[in-house]
Design a protein around this motif. Sequence first.
Motif, PDB file in Angstrom:
ATOM      1  N   LEU A  28      -7.986  10.522  -5.194  1.00  0.00           N
ATOM      2  CA  LEU A  28      -7.947  10.046  -4.295  1.00  0.00           C
ATOM      3  C   LEU A  28      -8.833   9.957  -3.069  1.00  0.00           C
ATOM      4  O   LEU A  28      -8.676   8.760  -2.609  1.00  0.00           O
ATOM      5  CB  LEU A  28      -6.343  10.178  -3.199  1.00  0.00           C
ATOM      6  CG  LEU A  28      -5.497   9.713  -4.378  1.00  0.00           C
ATOM      7  CD1 LEU A  28      -4.019  10.551  -3.733  1.00  0.00           C
ATOM      8  CD2 LEU A  28      -4.709   8.064  -3.569  1.00  0.00           C
ATOM      9  N   MET A  77      -0.936   9.260   4.996  1.00  0.00           N
ATOM     10  CA  MET A  77      -1.478   9.332   3.944  1.00  0.00           C
ATOM     11  C   MET A  77      -2.659  10.095   3.315  1.00  0.00           C
ATOM     12  O   MET A  77      -2.376  11.074   2.327  1.00  0.00           O
ATOM     13  CB  MET A  77      -2.405   7.554   3.117  1.00  0.00           C
ATOM     14  CG  MET A  77      -0.394   6.757   3.357  1.00  0.00           C
ATOM     15  SD  MET A  77      -1.925   5.390   2.220  1.00  0.00           S
ATOM     16  CE  MET A  77       0.298   4.116   2.478  1.00  0.00           C
ATOM     17  N   ARG A 118      -2.480   5.203   7.991  1.00  0.00           N
ATOM     18  CA  ARG A 118      -3.290   5.511   7.024  1.00  0.00           C
ATOM     19  C   ARG A 118      -3.626   6.882   7.682  1.00  0.00           C
ATOM     20  O   ARG A 118      -4.035   7.940   6.653  1.00  0.00           O
ATOM     21  CB  ARG A 118      -4.618   5.210   8.223  1.00  0.00           C
ATOM     22  CG  ARG A 118      -5.376   3.606   7.442  1.00  0.00           C
ATOM     23  CD  ARG A 118      -6.664   3.184   8.867  1.00  0.00           C
ATOM     24  NE  ARG A 118      -6.751   1.256   8.013  1.00  0.00           N
ATOM     25  CZ  ARG A 118      -7.324   1.072   8.834  1.00  0.00           C
ATOM     26  NH1 ARG A 118      -7.866   1.340  10.000  1.00  0.00           N
ATOM     27  NH2 ARG A 118      -7.135  -0.443   8.112  1.00  0.00           N
ATOM     28  N   TYR A 143       2.182   2.252  -3.901  1.00  0.00           N
ATOM     29  CA  TYR A 143       0.395   2.617  -4.207  1.00  0.00           C
ATOM     30  C   TYR A 143       0.962   3.759  -3.604  1.00  0.00           C
ATOM     31  O   TYR A 143       0.951   4.486  -4.792  1.00  0.00           O
ATOM     32  CB  TYR A 143      -0.389   1.408  -4.732  1.00  0.00           C
ATOM     33  CG  TYR A 143      -0.632  -0.153  -4.850  1.00  0.00           C
ATOM     34  CD1 TYR A 143       0.017  -0.414  -5.648  1.00  0.00           C
ATOM     35  CD2 TYR A 143      -1.830  -0.980  -3.949  1.00  0.00           C
ATOM     36  CE1 TYR A 143      -0.286  -1.410  -6.166  1.00  0.00           C
ATOM     37  CE2 TYR A 143      -1.972  -1.834  -4.269  1.00  0.00           C
ATOM     38  CZ  TYR A 143      -1.132  -3.025  -4.953  1.00  0.00           C
ATOM     39  OH  TYR A 143      -1.067  -3.859  -5.472  1.00  0.00           O
ATOM     40  N   PHE A 144       0.861   3.720  -2.926  1.00  0.00           N
ATOM     41  CA  PHE A 144       0.928   5.556  -2.319  1.00  0.00           C
ATOM     42  C   PHE A 144       1.418   6.512  -3.233  1.00  0.00           C
ATOM     43  O   PHE A 144       1.723   7.471  -4.079  1.00  0.00           O
ATOM     44  CB  PHE A 144       0.596   5.537  -0.909  1.00  0.00           C
ATOM     45  CG  PHE A 144       0.367   7.577  -0.820  1.00  0.00           C
ATOM     46  CD1 PHE A 144      -0.740   7.639  -0.483  1.00  0.00           C
ATOM     47  CD2 PHE A 144       1.653   8.165  -0.282  1.00  0.00           C
ATOM     48  CE1 PHE A 144      -1.039   9.182  -0.290  1.00  0.00           C
ATOM     49  CE2 PHE A 144       1.141   8.702   1.144  1.00  0.00           C
ATOM     50  CZ  PHE A 144       0.141   9.709   0.265  1.00  0.00           C
ATOM     51  N   ALA A 166      -4.146   1.028  -7.756  1.00  0.00           N
ATOM     52  CA  ALA A 166      -3.700   1.752  -6.933  1.00  0.00           C
ATOM     53  C   ALA A 166      -4.718   2.569  -6.422  1.00  0.00           C
ATOM     54  O   ALA A 166      -4.916   2.738  -4.604  1.00  0.00           O
ATOM     55  CB  ALA A 166      -2.160   2.436  -7.166  1.00  0.00           C
ATOM     56  N   LEU A 197       0.523  -1.110  -0.213  1.00  0.00           N
ATOM     57  CA  LEU A 197      -0.669   0.222   0.193  1.00  0.00           C
ATOM     58  C   LEU A 197       1.185   1.525  -0.183  1.00  0.00           C
ATOM     59  O   LEU A 197       0.445   2.061  -0.870  1.00  0.00           O
ATOM     60  CB  LEU A 197      -0.577   0.102   1.296  1.00  0.00           C
ATOM     61  CG  LEU A 197      -2.443  -0.776   1.380  1.00  0.00           C
ATOM     62  CD1 LEU A 197      -2.425  -1.200   2.445  1.00  0.00           C
ATOM     63  CD2 LEU A 197      -3.120  -0.663   0.057  1.00  0.00           C
ATOM     64  N   ARG A 198       1.971   1.014   1.198  1.00  0.00           N
ATOM     65  CA  ARG A 198       2.840   2.280   0.490  1.00  0.00           C
ATOM     66  C   ARG A 198       3.345   2.305  -0.765  1.00  0.00           C
ATOM     67  O   ARG A 198       3.656   3.531  -0.654  1.00  0.00           O
ATOM     68  CB  ARG A 198       4.002   1.896   2.090  1.00  0.00           C
ATOM     69  CG  ARG A 198       3.211   2.276   3.072  1.00  0.00           C
ATOM     70  CD  ARG A 198       4.162   1.869   3.877  1.00  0.00           C
ATOM     71  NE  ARG A 198       4.309   2.655   5.796  1.00  0.00           N
ATOM     72  CZ  ARG A 198       4.103   2.393   6.778  1.00  0.00           C
ATOM     73  NH1 ARG A 198       5.417   1.295   6.557  1.00  0.00           N
ATOM     74  NH2 ARG A 198       3.859   2.155   8.339  1.00  0.00           N
ATOM     75  N   HIS A 201      -7.144   0.841  -3.689  1.00  0.00           N
ATOM     76  CA  HIS A 201      -6.516   0.100  -2.838  1.00  0.00           C
ATOM     77  C   HIS A 201      -6.234   1.533  -1.486  1.00  0.00           C
ATOM     78  O   HIS A 201      -6.497   1.157   0.029  1.00  0.00           O
ATOM     79  CB  HIS A 201      -5.894  -0.753  -2.853  1.00  0.00           C
ATOM     80  CG  HIS A 201      -5.598  -2.317  -2.957  1.00  0.00           C
ATOM     81  ND1 HIS A 201      -6.539  -3.258  -2.843  1.00  0.00           N
ATOM     82  CD2 HIS A 201      -5.153  -2.915  -4.821  1.00  0.00           C
ATOM     83  CE1 HIS A 201      -6.991  -4.286  -3.526  1.00  0.00           C
ATOM     84  NE2 HIS A 201      -5.978  -3.977  -4.849  1.00  0.00           N
ATOM     85  N   VAL A 202      -5.442   2.188  -2.142  1.00  0.00           N
ATOM     86  CA  VAL A 202      -5.382   3.269  -1.630  1.00  0.00           C
ATOM     87  C   VAL A 202      -6.785   3.800  -0.720  1.00  0.00           C
ATOM     88  O   VAL A 202      -7.089   4.248   1.121  1.00  0.00           O
ATOM     89  CB  VAL A 202      -4.604   4.286  -1.614  1.00  0.00           C
ATOM     90  CG1 VAL A 202      -4.132   5.437  -1.141  1.00  0.00           C
ATOM     91  CG2 VAL A 202      -3.296   3.687  -2.646  1.00  0.00           C
ATOM     92  N   ASN A 203      -7.835   4.210  -1.363  1.00  0.00           N
ATOM     93  CA  ASN A 203      -8.275   4.420  -1.080  1.00  0.00           C
ATOM     94  C   ASN A 203      -9.850   4.150  -0.450  1.00  0.00           C
ATOM     95  O   ASN A 203      -9.240   4.375   0.889  1.00  0.00           O
ATOM     96  CB  ASN A 203      -9.539   5.336  -2.790  1.00  0.00           C
ATOM     97  CG  ASN A 203     -11.183   5.673  -2.093  1.00  0.00           C
ATOM     98  OD1 ASN A 203     -11.725   4.522  -1.612  1.00  0.00           O
ATOM     99  ND2 ASN A 203     -11.262   7.151  -1.899  1.00  0.00           N
TER     100      ASN A 203
END
Length: 1427
Positions: free
Chosen positions: A1384, A1368, A1365, A1322-1323, A1343, A1319-1320, A1346-1348
Amino acid sequence: MLRRPKPTDCEADLLREQEQFLTSGATSAANVVRRPDKRRGEAGGEPNGESDGGQRDVVTIEDLPDQLPSLTPAPPKKSRFKASRVTFEAEDAEERLDRHDTHISTVLSRIVERDTTSTPVSLPALTGMAFPKVMHRSEISSQMPLSSVGGKKSIFARHIAAQRLKEGKTPSNSAPVAAHTPEHRQQNLPPEMSMDTDQTIAAASNFSGPRLVSGQGLQGSDGSAESVRIHRENQAKIQAMSQAEILQEQSKLLSQLDPRLVEFVRARKAQSVPSSSPSSKQPQGKSSEGNFPLDNVSRESDSSSVAVLSQNIQEVAMEREVGEEEEEEEMSAPPSVTEKDLPVKPQKDWVHMNKLEPEKLEWMRDLPAPRRKGTKKAMQARFDLVGNLIPPTEDLPTHLGLHHHGEEPERAGYSLQELFLLSRSQVTQQRSLALSSLACILSKARAGEYLSVLTGSVISTLLDAGLLFLLRFALDDGVKGVMSAAVHALRALLVCAEDEECLDCTFSWFRGLASFPLLPSTQEEEDEEDEGLPDIMKETAKEKEEKKSDHDVARQDVVKGLLRMKLLPRLRYILEVVRPSPPVVQDILEILTRVSRHSSSSATQVLDCPRMMETVMSEFLPTSWTPPSLPLPPSVYGLPLTSAMKLIRVLATSGRHACARLLNSLGVRERLSCLLSAEPSELLLEPSEAVRITTEAFRMWTLAAGYGQACQLYIDLYPSLAKALQSVHRVLAPSDPLWPLQLQRVLALLSLLTQITHTAGCHQELQAGLVSSRGEESPPPLPPPPVSWSHVAGLKAPLLGHLKAFVKSLDDPVQRDSSLAVIPAYLIYLQAYYHQFSRQSCFKPVETLQELELLTSEVLLPLLSHHVVQSLMKNLKSSSVVCSVQSSHLGPDTTPSLPGLACPGWRDRPGLVAPGSPFPLLTGLGLLLDTVAGIHKGLTRKFTGLLLSEPVIGYLRGCSQATPTLSHTRAWLLRHEHHLLYLLLRLAHRLVPFDPEVAKHASLYHQVALVLLPWLLPGSEFLAHELLSTIIFSRDFLSEGHSGGPEAVELGELKLQEEAQHHSSPSLQTVGSLLREACVQLPSIRGCYLTHLSHLEPSVLTSRDALLGRNPWINSHLLPELTGPTLPSDWPFLPLVSLYERAGVTDGGGLAVEELPQGALQVVSHCLQWLLLLEVWREEALKVIPPVAKFARLSCMFLCSSDLFLERPVQKLTWGLFRLLTRQSRLDSLDLSVPPPGLASFQDLYTALLTQYEAVSFGDRLFGCWVLLPLQRRYSATMRLAVFGEHVGMLRSLGVTLDQLSVPIERFTSPLEDSLPLLRLYFRSLVTGTLKPRWCPVLYVVALSHVNSFIFSQDAAAQEVEAARHSMLRKIHYLTDEVLRNHLLLFRLPQRHTELGFDMFDQLPPIRAKRLEKVLQMQDSSDHKGE
């Protein structure tokens, strides 16, 4: 108090007791004192042993410290619970007692003061003495015997007891007398069972009084009566309660009472039963010092682990029937041994005989009855002396000799461990008996008699325990009986008589004289020491073998281990010098036969063993002999033996050179002439033995003729052969008592004539080659055999007459079995005759065609339509090895290091060799039909009834869906079934183009051919070549290609395209046109695959010579080692894999060659076209290939070149395959966690794909879809981490759109990602601009999704995840890129048909806005705190 050591104590117990003694500081019972020598004038030593001389007797023990341990007393005991209790100074002691000790407070609150009104008060007696009289110990002992007091007591206690006896009183702490009466002693159960069983309740109800309360102190004059009344009232209440209520009250009491108090009550209860009572529960073998109950012993035995055989023997346990509860019959143990039971009474002057030790005398008593157990736990298996398994409950008499003083003496029989011990005994009879018992056990284990009652393999267990070395040692025993028993046991281990019987029955079948070597199929692991070394420095297989120990060799291969241990010289010595009895000679010859079947090298060792074959030939195959005077002669030396001739035959199977050596150097030719020149009745042997040995002689001659050898004997013995042919009908009369043996002799004779016919048919070709090679310097050609076609041409007429007679006799129930047995051999002979006759210069086509028409009308068609044959064909599917999924019959006990054929019980179950099997008849018929149709093509249509018959169609359908396994137990049968399948397909290949009815089943025949191709075993390479050349790539068998198949696929494409407007189903695009083009290219595709299989040409030629009867060119009738099928199951991918191996990616990441070989594009195109045809129309044929293997093999197309995948033909075909492989059903079955065959893991292949994509993809959409497929959420996150971590640069060129990707986007976004590192990544890729929608639309949506979901998730998580969380979310809020910020925050759901690929909220939902506001407020508050 320290206890005395016992005889049963081990060394560890003695050392532990010594340590306890030294720690306690007690004085020793004896000291070492050195007395002074007065003659030398030495003074006496000091009392404590410290003399000035310093000379002392010192006892030294190794491994003991020089300094003695400290003898200071142990520290005072401390309470384990005091430290955990919290107390206060002002706390009331009563409250603390009530809080901690509830049971004591309950008891104390109900204490009633004892009533002493009825207790008489006795005043001390007045005496005239100033002080009481001092009592001496001897007076008290005489006044009060020790036995009446009840154990060891102090002098004061004895004195008080004596006074009470004088006064006539009973001690207050003793139980009532009623408790000691014999009728109540049996109710005194062990303390462990006092509250746990129903029997306890019943016993308590029968008890007349309490055990612990005497009634003293109660009001009234009769306190004991009051206690009995209370006890009976309690018993009445207990009887009125149910079992559940009793258990509930019991658990309640046990939870309230102090455990020590419970133990005290149980101890008092146990003391109420004297240890000397005859009905006590003291178990056998236990000392009287500790009275342990029998139930306790049985529990311990049930819960203990199963006994092992020896240090290396695993447990062979008996499976017991599972009962509802574990039960044991109530058994009353016999009373302990007393002095009265001793046969010799001990005397007082005998030293140390004043104390009786019952545990040492238990062996003198009678054996108890076996305990009956209905338990789930396994028990140790025990066998009698003939190998029968003895049930644990069977009570056998002792005179059978099956009881002994080992473990479980009450059970009859011997365990494997005990037999092993007996086999090394110093007593000769015990060694012989143990080896004979092991031989019986091995024989029954090989027959599979123990599989239903024992867990584990008996043979594997014995081999792991070292049975091979035990038998080899026993062979060297000087006692003849022991040596004979060892030979018998070794024969039981190696030889299976039913295996040999089955091989003899199939000898007359097509290619039945050939067999697989019985080598273990286990593959040895490569040594780590050789990894990374060049081939020159690596050790050879022979060097590795020499470095292994005998144990390692025997563990992998039993026969090779025996040869390593010099078995052959020892057996030769026994035969030559010891000259044992006939059974031992028979066993040795059978052992040598089994060793010769192992491999050609083993057979060579038997031949090369000094004086081995000379002894066999001179002693057991003499040229002249004296007839035996008895039916069972005491010695077989000087008599011909069937087993010796069979040994010669098996040795000849290993190769033509071994056969020539036997014929010429060892005199087998003279033996054959001697045995076959006369009738069996004239051989001066027992009739059955004469028939057997002539049968083996015919088989040996058949093998020699199969090499083109010993053909001169045919000319010499022609009159004898003709006489034998004339007597066929006479010897096959069912009334003949030797009918089964005579039948095998006739079949062996027909096999001999078949092989001689094949050899004679090659004479003309060899003669022409010899003439043409004269004057040339090339290697000399093979010499022509002495027998020519003219020598065998006259055999056809009488044999054909025999066949007609046997076909007519099928209507006679008496002769039906004989006819069905011999007809296949006649059919095989006629096939050999016409096959070779068509190649001769004397061949007359017109006359031959007329003969074949007459043969078809008079023999073949009546035989096919006969009701007996039709009923026999109904057994096709039930007798098939291919169609049988898993037989319910338990096979024999086999081990990988000693492979067998699994033939025990073959007559009692359906099978290929069973009496009702149609396979030999149909195989012979198919051979002759194929030859007749090849010569006279006009007769082919007359045989359509065979292919269109309902049993054959059902059998072929069953074969098309079968997946047979490969092993020695099935391979020797599968080979014969493959012959029949091939012949049926050959007949279909001749009929499909001309017969419309047969053409209706063309797809079925093609399917069978496709599944048969990867089944074919070593030795059948010619059959594989013929299938590839004729049926596999024939357009006639791809009926879909010319009956609207491509058009139907195109209609399906249109329908899918219409559905794709509403659903996300993948489209097949132009598969219809691709199929049409592939059907046109089928001849080129066939040439492509045959070219890539050219490395099999030597094997194909060797197999062709054997299958077509080119005997002079055959080098060995021993088939190649059974390492696997001829072709791999993924053979359709072979061109791609071969191209990758030649020009693929190396370890350094670059290509192995600069340019692809010429024609590579065409090769890849043909391979992809063939795969497309199979995927669309023959999907069942590829089901044996896992989907992950298909994906891996197709990936070779991207890895073998930098631009091959960019070619337009390759692009179109790969797109079509990709659409097919990504259908919904295929995606569900694609499991990337399973390593593809040939690869360590899929991760390695995917890493190579990512590297290749970054280097040479140029943003290709096809390559991009290929790389995206493993990134689905259901697969490992390691591959996604590789893309967003190590290969993040490829995101700039991965421009596959959601419409181009045939995989639903939901497979990438659901379920939610739970990997925080991913996830990191992706962000990071989003906020740094590495991942943008115009560069990588698919992964951008993935991406975002999953980030949203991660930043707005309401699920509870760890502190690290929650902090990520918040971090981000804050960073997204402060993003300067408004577009990315809105994507996002406002992302809603993926949507394939929108411009961005996803839906967005118009504004932030309240719950998300609230969360964002909360996170920002937390940031502000933390900032204020920082200021």
